[in-house]
Design an enzyme around this catalytic site. Structure first.
Site, mmCIF file in Angstrom:
data_model
loop_
_atom_site.group_PDB
_atom_site.id
_atom_site.type_symbol
_atom_site.label_atom_id
_atom_site.label_comp_id
_atom_site.label_asym_id
_atom_site.label_seq_id
_atom_site.Cartn_x
_atom_site.Cartn_y
_atom_site.Cartn_z
ATOM 1 C CB CYS A 60 -0.908 0.029 1.229
ATOM 2 S SG CYS A 60 -2.362 -0.986 1.050
ATOM 3 C CG HIS A 61 1.096 3.811 -3.248
ATOM 4 N ND1 HIS A 61 0.376 2.842 -3.902
ATOM 5 C CD2 HIS A 61 2.182 4.063 -4.015
ATOM 6 C CE1 HIS A 61 0.998 2.532 -5.026
ATOM 7 N NE2 HIS A 61 2.090 3.252 -5.121
ATOM 8 C CG MET A 95 -6.065 -1.408 0.184
ATOM 9 S SD MET A 95 -7.121 -2.881 0.297
ATOM 10 C CE MET A 95 -6.519 -3.635 1.785
ATOM 11 C CD GLU A 96 -5.240 3.936 2.467
ATOM 12 O OE1 GLU A 96 -4.011 3.931 2.295
ATOM 13 O OE2 GLU A 96 -6.033 3.562 1.564
ATOM 14 C CG ASP A 110 -9.283 -6.265 22.920
ATOM 15 O OD1 ASP A 110 -8.839 -7.338 23.372
ATOM 16 O OD2 ASP A 110 -8.968 -5.143 23.383
#
Length: 141
Positions: A60-61, A95-96, A110
């Protein structure tokens, strides 16, 4: 890494979603969580994750994000996460947005796993994207 130096810097935005399937017992306990409010902590975790995407996914950039928002909402059967990321760059922010939604979902897990080990994270998906060479994408149901 793919060379994006020839691509035009345009406004690009992506929205991703995730769903955390929780029992009614866990949903009732959300506000009383001893670790804090899972939905608010998930929001911050998702925002932070979006900013770290290039460190987590090797090809990824690294992007200067102009906007990130993560929303977590209690709905029938669980918690719905929606993450939005935007930039002005030569490559997209799918992707972000996906990393933000995923990490927000993992944070809810969690913070509630002590109540139920059967929690499921499912449906991490790209909902829509805009900008760039490939243009608009809108996920069908």
């Amino acid at each position: 890494m793919v060379d994006v130096s020839e691509k035009a810097a345009t406004r690009r935005e992506a929205v991703a979603a995730a769903f955390i399937e929780l029992s009614d017992e866990v949903l009732r306990a959300l506000p009383q969580n001893p670790k804090g409010n899972p939905l608010e902590v998930a929001r911050f975790a998702g925002i932070q994750a979006a900013k770290k995407t290039s460190e987590l996914i090797p090809m990824c950039h690294q992007l200067a994000l102009s906007f990130v928002d993560v929303r977590a909402q209690v709905v029938e059967g669980g918690v719905a996460i929606e993450a939005t990321a935007a930039t002005v760059a030569g490559t997209g922010v799918e992707m972000e947005a996906m990393v933000a939604a995923s990490i927000a979902a993992l944070t809810v897990y969690d913070m509630t796993k002590a109540l139920d080990k059967g929690i499921r994270i499912r449906e991490v998906v790209l909902m829509r994207k805009s900008g760039g060479k490939s243009g608009e994408y809108l996920r069908g149901n």
